[in-house]
Design a protein around this motif. Structure first.
Motif, mmCIF file in Angstrom:
data_model
loop_
_atom_site.group_PDB
_atom_site.id
_atom_site.type_symbol
_atom_site.label_atom_id
_atom_site.label_comp_id
_atom_site.label_asym_id
_atom_site.label_seq_id
_atom_site.Cartn_x
_atom_site.Cartn_y
_atom_site.Cartn_z
ATOM 1 N N ALA A 126 0.838 -1.200 0.000
ATOM 2 C CA ALA A 126 0.000 0.000 0.000
ATOM 3 C C ALA A 126 0.871 1.248 0.000
ATOM 4 O O ALA A 126 2.057 1.177 0.315
ATOM 5 N N PRO A 127 0.291 2.371 -0.333
ATOM 6 C CA PRO A 127 1.047 3.618 -0.234
ATOM 7 C C PRO A 127 1.531 3.834 1.199
ATOM 8 O O PRO A 127 0.859 3.455 2.153
ATOM 9 N N THR A 128 2.705 4.421 1.336
ATOM 10 C CA THR A 128 3.289 4.686 2.651
ATOM 11 C C THR A 128 3.465 6.186 2.798
ATOM 12 O O THR A 128 3.935 6.859 1.880
ATOM 13 N N TYR A 129 3.110 6.689 3.956
ATOM 14 C CA TYR A 129 3.232 8.110 4.234
ATOM 15 C C TYR A 129 4.401 8.340 5.178
ATOM 16 O O TYR A 129 4.469 7.727 6.242
ATOM 17 N N ALA A 130 5.320 9.214 4.801
ATOM 18 C CA ALA A 130 6.410 9.635 5.676
ATOM 19 C C ALA A 130 5.980 10.971 6.269
ATOM 20 O O ALA A 130 5.752 11.934 5.535
ATOM 21 N N THR A 131 5.845 11.017 7.594
ATOM 22 C CA THR A 131 5.317 12.214 8.245
ATOM 23 C C THR A 131 6.264 12.721 9.319
ATOM 24 O O THR A 131 7.104 11.990 9.825
ATOM 25 N N ASP A 132 6.082 13.981 9.671
ATOM 26 C CA ASP A 132 6.798 14.539 10.809
ATOM 27 C C ASP A 132 5.831 14.599 11.994
ATOM 28 O O ASP A 132 4.698 14.121 11.903
ATOM 29 N N ASP A 133 6.283 15.183 13.097
ATOM 30 C CA ASP A 133 5.470 15.217 14.306
ATOM 31 C C ASP A 133 4.312 16.210 14.245
ATOM 32 O O ASP A 133 3.479 16.245 15.141
ATOM 33 N N GLN A 134 4.246 17.003 13.198
ATOM 34 C CA GLN A 134 3.155 17.968 13.035
ATOM 35 C C GLN A 134 2.127 17.496 12.008
ATOM 36 O O GLN A 134 1.310 18.280 11.534
ATOM 37 N N THR A 135 2.165 16.227 11.667
ATOM 38 C CA THR A 135 1.301 15.667 10.636
ATOM 39 C C THR A 135 0.526 14.475 11.181
ATOM 40 O O THR A 135 1.044 13.710 11.983
ATOM 41 N N ALA A 136 -0.701 14.334 10.740
ATOM 42 C CA ALA A 136 -1.534 13.176 11.081
ATOM 43 C C ALA A 136 -2.227 12.707 9.812
ATOM 44 O O ALA A 136 -2.312 13.443 8.823
ATOM 45 N N ILE A 137 -2.714 11.497 9.865
ATOM 46 C CA ILE A 137 -3.464 10.923 8.748
ATOM 47 C C ILE A 137 -4.805 10.451 9.288
ATOM 48 O O ILE A 137 -4.840 9.734 10.292
ATOM 49 N N THR A 138 -5.883 10.873 8.654
ATOM 50 C CA THR A 138 -7.198 10.349 9.026
ATOM 51 C C THR A 138 -7.604 9.304 7.995
ATOM 52 O O THR A 138 -7.312 9.435 6.806
ATOM 53 N N VAL A 139 -8.252 8.271 8.494
ATOM 54 C CA VAL A 139 -8.838 7.256 7.624
ATOM 55 C C VAL A 139 -10.284 7.135 8.056
ATOM 56 O O VAL A 139 -10.582 6.687 9.160
ATOM 57 N N ILE A 140 -11.195 7.587 7.194
ATOM 58 C CA ILE A 140 -12.618 7.574 7.497
ATOM 59 C C ILE A 140 -13.317 6.791 6.405
ATOM 60 O O ILE A 140 -13.313 7.195 5.247
ATOM 61 N N ASP A 141 -13.882 5.671 6.803
ATOM 62 C CA ASP A 141 -14.548 4.774 5.857
ATOM 63 C C ASP A 141 -13.660 4.469 4.647
ATOM 64 O O ASP A 141 -14.110 4.453 3.504
ATOM 65 N N GLY A 142 -12.370 4.280 4.892
ATOM 66 C CA GLY A 142 -11.436 3.923 3.834
ATOM 67 C C GLY A 142 -10.812 5.092 3.090
ATOM 68 O O GLY A 142 -9.866 4.918 2.341
ATOM 69 N N ALA A 143 -11.332 6.288 3.281
ATOM 70 C CA ALA A 143 -10.783 7.473 2.606
ATOM 71 C C ALA A 143 -9.657 8.071 3.451
ATOM 72 O O ALA A 143 -9.832 8.336 4.634
ATOM 73 N N VAL A 144 -8.496 8.283 2.834
ATOM 74 C CA VAL A 144 -7.318 8.786 3.517
ATOM 75 C C VAL A 144 -7.162 10.278 3.259
ATOM 76 O O VAL A 144 -7.291 10.744 2.123
ATOM 77 N N GLU A 145 -6.877 11.026 4.336
ATOM 78 C CA GLU A 145 -6.623 12.458 4.210
ATOM 79 C C GLU A 145 -5.467 12.820 5.123
ATOM 80 O O GLU A 145 -5.371 12.338 6.253
ATOM 81 N N VAL A 146 -4.570 13.676 4.634
ATOM 82 C CA VAL A 146 -3.433 14.132 5.424
ATOM 83 C C VAL A 146 -3.805 15.454 6.082
ATOM 84 O O VAL A 146 -4.324 16.362 5.432
#
Length: 159
Positions: A126-146
């Motif tokens: 799957a796609p991989t997200y490289a984030t810093d400490d000021q970033t989050a990822i939401t997953v709502i019903d399968g939809a990904v948002e940074v």
């Protein structure tokens, strides 16, 4: 299942707002269970778990003003009858998983029965997200948002 994935807890207003949106109600009306298990393999892990529970860790998580907050230790679950802990998990509005060793956490998620990790892990890369400490990822019903106030990168496996 809806998720908010962070590197450093609730580290800025954007991530806080994303958490409240995900919960659908104020944190003061939300019950949470804190899972410190993943931090134990690191030096000082137990002390770092205590810091998170008591609100003295560098990044806020447990001290956000939850209506109620409990601790759920995954390493203990295999030895406890499910009828004594499953209702607590079902009643919680949020599970707060403290950072640490992902493989150790995965092992105890499987062993405790809290997740059916095989389904999660079965599929193609799957796609991989490289984030810093000021970033989050939401997953709502399968939809990904940074959600970010700093830097992040999407590492696409097809590229």
């Amino acid at each position: 299942m809806n998720l908010l994935l962070t590197s450093a807890g609730i580290s800025n207003p954007s991530i806080y707002d994303a958490l409240v949106d995900l919960l659908g109600k104020p944190i003061s009306e939300t019950s949470a269970l804190f899972i410190p298990t993943a931090i134990y393999p690191f030096p000082g892990g137990a002390g770092r778990a205590w810091q998170a529970i008591t609100g003295t860790a560098p990044s806020p998580l447990c001290e956000l003003g939850w209506k109620s907050l409990g601790v759920l230790e995954l390493t203990a679950l295999p030895t406890i009858r499910e009828e004594n802990w499953v209702p607590m998990v079902r009643e919680a509005d949020a599970l707060l998983v403290w950072g640490g060793d992902v493989l150790y956490l995965t092992h105890w998620m499987r062993k405790s029965g809290l997740a059916n990790i095989q389904k999660w892990a079965s599929g193609s890369p799957a796609p991989t997200y490289a984030t810093d400490d000021q970033t989050a990822i939401t997953v709502i019903d399968g939809a990904v948002e940074v959600v970010s106030e700093e830097n992040w990168t999407l590492c696409n496996p097809d590229a």
